[in-house]
Enzyme design. Structure first.
Site, PDB file in Angstrom:
ATOM      1  N   GLU A  52       0.831  -1.215   0.000  1.00  0.00           N
ATOM      2  CA  GLU A  52       0.000   0.000   0.000  1.00  0.00           C
ATOM      3  C   GLU A  52       0.863   1.263   0.000  1.00  0.00           C
ATOM      4  O   GLU A  52       2.085   1.212   0.137  1.00  0.00           O
ATOM      5  CB  GLU A  52      -0.940  -0.042   1.208  1.00  0.00           C
ATOM      6  CG  GLU A  52      -1.892  -1.235   1.124  1.00  0.00           C
ATOM      7  CD  GLU A  52      -2.973  -1.242   2.187  1.00  0.00           C
ATOM      8  OE1 GLU A  52      -2.863  -0.494   3.191  1.00  0.00           O
ATOM      9  OE2 GLU A  52      -3.941  -1.997   2.009  1.00  0.00           O
ATOM     10  N   CYS A  61      -2.001  -4.808  -5.470  1.00  0.00           N
ATOM     11  CA  CYS A  61      -2.568  -6.063  -4.968  1.00  0.00           C
ATOM     12  C   CYS A  61      -1.503  -7.158  -4.958  1.00  0.00           C
ATOM     13  O   CYS A  61      -0.561  -7.154  -5.759  1.00  0.00           O
ATOM     14  CB  CYS A  61      -3.716  -6.521  -5.857  1.00  0.00           C
ATOM     15  SG  CYS A  61      -5.204  -5.513  -5.727  1.00  0.00           S
ATOM     16  N   GLU A  63      -1.769 -10.293  -5.864  1.00  0.00           N
ATOM     17  CA  GLU A  63      -1.739 -11.113  -7.085  1.00  0.00           C
ATOM     18  C   GLU A  63      -0.842 -10.466  -8.136  1.00  0.00           C
ATOM     19  O   GLU A  63      -0.052 -11.122  -8.811  1.00  0.00           O
ATOM     20  CB  GLU A  63      -3.148 -11.242  -7.688  1.00  0.00           C
ATOM     21  CG  GLU A  63      -4.157 -11.940  -6.821  1.00  0.00           C
ATOM     22  CD  GLU A  63      -4.928 -10.999  -5.906  1.00  0.00           C
ATOM     23  OE1 GLU A  63      -4.297 -10.076  -5.330  1.00  0.00           O
ATOM     24  OE2 GLU A  63      -6.135 -11.184  -5.756  1.00  0.00           O
ATOM     25  N   CYS A  92      -9.765  -9.128  -7.024  1.00  0.00           N
ATOM     26  CA  CYS A  92     -10.545  -7.999  -7.536  1.00  0.00           C
ATOM     27  C   CYS A  92     -10.614  -8.086  -9.064  1.00  0.00           C
ATOM     28  O   CYS A  92      -9.888  -8.867  -9.693  1.00  0.00           O
ATOM     29  CB  CYS A  92      -9.899  -6.678  -7.100  1.00  0.00           C
ATOM     30  SG  CYS A  92      -8.370  -6.288  -7.964  1.00  0.00           S
ATOM     31  N   CYS A  95      -7.316  -7.595 -10.941  1.00  0.00           N
ATOM     32  CA  CYS A  95      -6.419  -8.760 -10.838  1.00  0.00           C
ATOM     33  C   CYS A  95      -6.904  -9.907 -11.711  1.00  0.00           C
ATOM     34  O   CYS A  95      -6.104 -10.652 -12.274  1.00  0.00           O
ATOM     35  CB  CYS A  95      -6.270  -9.200  -9.384  1.00  0.00           C
ATOM     36  SG  CYS A  95      -5.199  -8.087  -8.450  1.00  0.00           S
TER      37      CYS A  95
HETATM   38  N1  THU Z   1      -6.084  -6.510  -2.343  1.00  0.00           N
HETATM   39  C1  THU Z   1      -5.298  -7.482  -2.877  1.00  0.00           C
HETATM   40  O1  THU Z   1      -4.123  -7.604  -2.548  1.00  0.00           O
HETATM   41  N2  THU Z   1      -5.849  -8.296  -3.798  1.00  0.00           N
HETATM   42  C2  THU Z   1      -7.132  -8.204  -4.270  1.00  0.00           C
HETATM   43  O2  THU Z   1      -7.528  -8.955  -5.161  1.00  0.00           O
HETATM   44  C3  THU Z   1      -8.036  -7.209  -3.709  1.00  0.00           C
HETATM   45  C4  THU Z   1      -7.482  -6.317  -2.668  1.00  0.00           C
HETATM   46  C5  THU Z   1      -5.477  -5.579  -1.383  1.00  0.00           C
HETATM   47  C6  THU Z   1      -5.341  -4.175  -1.900  1.00  0.00           C
HETATM   48  C7  THU Z   1      -5.331  -3.373  -0.626  1.00  0.00           C
HETATM   49  O3  THU Z   1      -3.990  -3.284  -0.146  1.00  0.00           O
HETATM   50  C8  THU Z   1      -6.147  -4.197   0.355  1.00  0.00           C
HETATM   51  O4  THU Z   1      -6.272  -5.494  -0.235  1.00  0.00           O
HETATM   52  C9  THU Z   1      -7.533  -3.648   0.621  1.00  0.00           C
HETATM   53  O5  THU Z   1      -8.214  -3.381  -0.543  1.00  0.00           O
END
Ligand code: THU
Length: 136
Positions: A52, A61, A63, A92, A95
């Site tokens: 983040e 993300c 993935e 998401c 991804c």
């Molecule tokens: N996040 C992922 O790492 N993968 C996903 O497929 C959806 C969300 C992460 C992004 C962010 O750092 C946190 O989850 C909250 O959205």
């Protein structure tokens, strides 16, 4: 028929790697830690975690970091992707599109990192039917 067949041991190993990778998540804003691991056609595993940023839109993300690690190492053909979170989370939309780029038969395994028996095993095609492509 998928061109790559993966066995239960490979799935279990990939899940372990995704759970391990979650330890490295950098998620001080959402506190939602995600780990991922990808299995390539050559049998190598690459891991990733969410990363983040104070400028929220820059968040990466898990993935996509795992896939970028694989591609940066010269491995572009993916067989399976495991994702770990608590609770279990599905990839998401962005991804899903990103995963689909690197294999049309990819198996996606999502697990609850605190209870890895709680799993969802899906094909990428079922997760993003009719996704964007230059070919039809
Ligand atoms: N996040 C992922 O790492 N993968 C996903 O497929 C959806 C969300 C992460 C992004 C962010 O750092 C946190 O989850 C909250 O959205």
């Amino acid at each position: 028929m998928p061109s790559h067949v993966i066995n239960q041991d490979q799935i279990d190993d990939l899940v372990d790697r995704a759970i391990e990778a979650r330890q490295n998540a950098y998620a001080p804003y959402s506190k939602f830690r995600v780990g991922a691991a990808v299995l390539t056609a050559s049998g190598t595993v690459f891991a990733g975690c969410n990363v983040e940023n104070a400028s929220y839109g820059l968040c990466l993300c898990a993935e996509r970091t795992a896939i970028c690690n694989s591609v940066a190492a010269g491995q572009q053909e993916l067989v399976a992707v495991a994702v770990s979170a608590v609770p279990l989370a599905m990839p998401c939309g962005a991804c899903r599109q990103f995963i689909h780029e690197f294999g049309k038969d990819i198996t996606v395994i999502c697990v609850n990192a605190d209870d890895p028996r709680q799993r969802s095993v899906r094909s990428i095609e079922s997760l993003i039917p009719d996704c964007f492509s230059f070919e039809k």
